[in-house]
Design an enzyme around this catalytic site. Structure first.
Site, PDB file in Angstrom:
ATOM      1  N   ARG A  30       0.855  -1.199   0.000  1.00  0.00           N
ATOM      2  CA  ARG A  30       0.000   0.000   0.000  1.00  0.00           C
ATOM      3  C   ARG A  30       0.884   1.239   0.000  1.00  0.00           C
ATOM      4  O   ARG A  30       0.664   2.208  -0.722  1.00  0.00           O
ATOM      5  CB  ARG A  30      -0.966   0.005   1.196  1.00  0.00           C
TER       6      ARG A  30
ATOM      7  N   TYR B 141     -16.487  16.431 -15.036  1.00  0.00           N
ATOM      8  CA  TYR B 141     -16.962  15.048 -15.040  1.00  0.00           C
ATOM      9  C   TYR B 141     -18.052  14.858 -13.968  1.00  0.00           C
ATOM     10  O   TYR B 141     -17.893  15.324 -12.836  1.00  0.00           O
ATOM     11  CB  TYR B 141     -15.766  14.135 -14.760  1.00  0.00           C
TER      12      TYR B 141
ATOM     13  N   ASP C 115      -7.677  18.636 -14.190  1.00  0.00           N
ATOM     14  CA  ASP C 115      -7.941  17.273 -14.662  1.00  0.00           C
ATOM     15  C   ASP C 115      -7.578  17.246 -16.147  1.00  0.00           C
ATOM     16  O   ASP C 115      -8.233  17.882 -16.972  1.00  0.00           O
ATOM     17  CB  ASP C 115      -9.431  16.945 -14.440  1.00  0.00           C
TER      18      ASP C 115
ATOM     19  N   LYS D  29      -8.999   6.172 -19.250  1.00  0.00           N
ATOM     20  CA  LYS D  29      -9.317   6.684 -20.571  1.00  0.00           C
ATOM     21  C   LYS D  29      -8.092   6.549 -21.490  1.00  0.00           C
ATOM     22  O   LYS D  29      -7.653   5.453 -21.737  1.00  0.00           O
ATOM     23  CB  LYS D  29      -9.819   8.124 -20.449  1.00  0.00           C
TER      24      LYS D  29
HETATM   25  C1  LIG Z   1     -13.765   9.168 -16.214  1.00  0.00           C
HETATM   26  C2  LIG Z   1     -13.318  10.468 -15.690  1.00  0.00           C
HETATM   27  C3  LIG Z   1     -13.039  10.648 -14.330  1.00  0.00           C
HETATM   28  C4  LIG Z   1     -13.235   9.546 -13.315  1.00  0.00           C
HETATM   29  O1  LIG Z   1     -12.345   8.495 -13.528  1.00  0.00           O
HETATM   30  P1  LIG Z   1     -12.639   6.941 -13.205  1.00  0.00           P
HETATM   31  O2  LIG Z   1     -11.406   6.283 -13.659  1.00  0.00           O
HETATM   32  O3  LIG Z   1     -13.862   6.555 -13.973  1.00  0.00           O
HETATM   33  O4  LIG Z   1     -12.871   6.838 -11.726  1.00  0.00           O
HETATM   34  C5  LIG Z   1     -12.567  11.887 -13.926  1.00  0.00           C
HETATM   35  N1  LIG Z   1     -12.402  12.905 -14.810  1.00  0.00           N
HETATM   36  C6  LIG Z   1     -12.677  12.765 -16.121  1.00  0.00           C
HETATM   37  C7  LIG Z   1     -12.472  13.913 -17.040  1.00  0.00           C
HETATM   38  C8  LIG Z   1     -13.154  11.555 -16.607  1.00  0.00           C
HETATM   39  O5  LIG Z   1     -13.432  11.429 -17.910  1.00  0.00           O
END
Ligand SMILES: *Cc1c(COP(=O)(O)O)cnc(C)c1O
Length: 378
Positions: free
Chosen positions: A46, A98, A170, A195
């Protein structure tokens, strides 16, 4: 070292002991200590795991930051970053972030006394107006989801620096291949690595990079305390994904540019949102702050019913949430990814029922255009 080379040779290469050219998957929870407290850098997975460390080192290099962290999901990354703040602190947050980030801020952290105000971050004056004495950070996505609104990162940086706030970005949509927010003055960059970074619809993961040792220590403390870490197998899959990030991002963008241009030329489409289009609001800012426009497009076909018809007819676009993978994905944000946003708020934001979002995959763009053409037939 240039970016395409860094993707292959950056971070920690292979395994010195055996010469293996890929980093081994250290499927292990604990490590032998030579004497009490005397170890070789790893005590418990961890706290740290060599496969995860290799990934964390690589993402820190790719984002030109000081230290990187890998989490069990993008939301785990977001939640751990927000845990840096205290009860009573306030955040100014982009209003078409998001849906899951909106949910955790407005339904979880809000309850714990960390409040957020949501504003259109593509309008810096709105961000400035929302700052309170207890504001500690500005949190944005650019380009945003699903309308691809562009926020001026240099303007955000100057607002944050003048008020002593952290800027958190982000960077999921553009990845470090096209955009490096830390270079433009952001303090923390995060990703849903589920993604583009993973890129193959086979891993759920999150990444964070910070621009100072001090924040690195703080974030490692929180990562270890909260414990939402990424496992070694998934860390390895992300490193495998990163090797082809450049190849994939270039092909995603090539396809997206062709599709956006073709959609914009059609009379039966109300509007097309793609930062690479010259008439997109924010096109010039996108050009100035990023090296590419990415692979996400959205367009309004006029009604929820028509959107549903299009989605039922496409052959090469998989109807699914998520984005950033090699296969093209298609969705209706109002009824899928953004369904947790209240309806009146969605209307205010322009996320209408007829809005279709496409994550352009790496297929031949001609096939994608042909497929959309037949799906759009009345
Ligand atoms: C999908 C997404 C998230 C969240 O991520 P997960 O891996 O699904 O928990 C956060 N920000 C953006 C822009 C996203 O597309």
């Amino acid at each position: 070292m240039r970016l395409d080379t860094k993707l292959i040779h950056g971070g920690i290469m292979g395994d010195k002991q055996t010469g293996a050219v890929s980093v081994p998957i250290y499927q292990v929870s604990t490590y032998q200590q030579e004497a009490i407290g005397k170890h070789r850098g790893y005590e418990y997975s961890r706290t740290g795991n060599p496969t995860r460390t290799a990934l964390e080192t690589l993402i820190a290099e790719l984002e030109n930051g000081v230290r990187g962290f890998a989490f069990a999901s993008g939301m785990a990354a977001v939640s751990t970053v927000v845990s840096m703040f205290n009860q009573g602190d306030h955040l100014v947050v982009g209003d078409d972030i998001y849906g899951g980030t909106y949910r955790v801020l407005s339904k979880v952290f809000n309850r714990l006394g960390i409040r957020s105000t949501f504003v259109d971050s593509s309008r810096p004056e709105e961000v400035e107006a929302a700052i309170l004495p207890e504001t500690k950070a500005v949190y944005i996505e650019t380009p945003s989801n699903p309308l691809l609104k562009v926020t001026d990162l240099s303007k955000m940086t100057s607002i944050c620096q003048s008020k002593g706030l952290l800027l958190i970005v982000d960077n999921t949509f553009l990845t470090p291949y096209w955009q490096n927010p830390l270079d433009l003055g952001a303090d923390i960059v995060l990703h849903s690595a589920t993604k583009y970074i993973g890129g193959h619809s086979d891993v759920v993961a999150g990444l964070v990079v910070v621009n100072s040792e001090e924040m690195g220590e703080q974030l490692h403390f929180l990562q270890n305390s909260i414990g939402a870490v990424l496992g070694p197998q998934d860390s390895w899959l992300l490193m495998r994904g990163l090797k082809t990030l450049g190849l994939r991002m270039r092909q995603h963008e090539k396809g997206a540019a062709q599709l956006a241009k073709w959609l914009a030329s059609r009379k039966d489409i109300e509007s097309v949102f793609y930062p690479g289009l010259k008439d997109h609001v924010g096109h010039e800012i996108a050009r100035a702050q990023a090296r590419g426009f990415g692979g996400m497009i959205s367009f309004d076909v006029g009604s929820g019913q028509r959107a549903e018809e299009v989605l039922s007819r496409t052959k090469w676009f998989t109807l699914a949430e998520s984005l950033g993978a090699v296969e093209s994905l298609i969705s209706v944000p109002a009824r899928m990814t953004h369904a947790s946003i209240p309806e009146e708020r969605r209307a205010e934001l322009g996320i209408v029922e007829g809005l279709i979002r496409i994550s352009v995959g790496v297929e031949d763009p001609e096939d994608l255009i042909e497929d959309l053409e037949q799906a759009l037939q009345p």
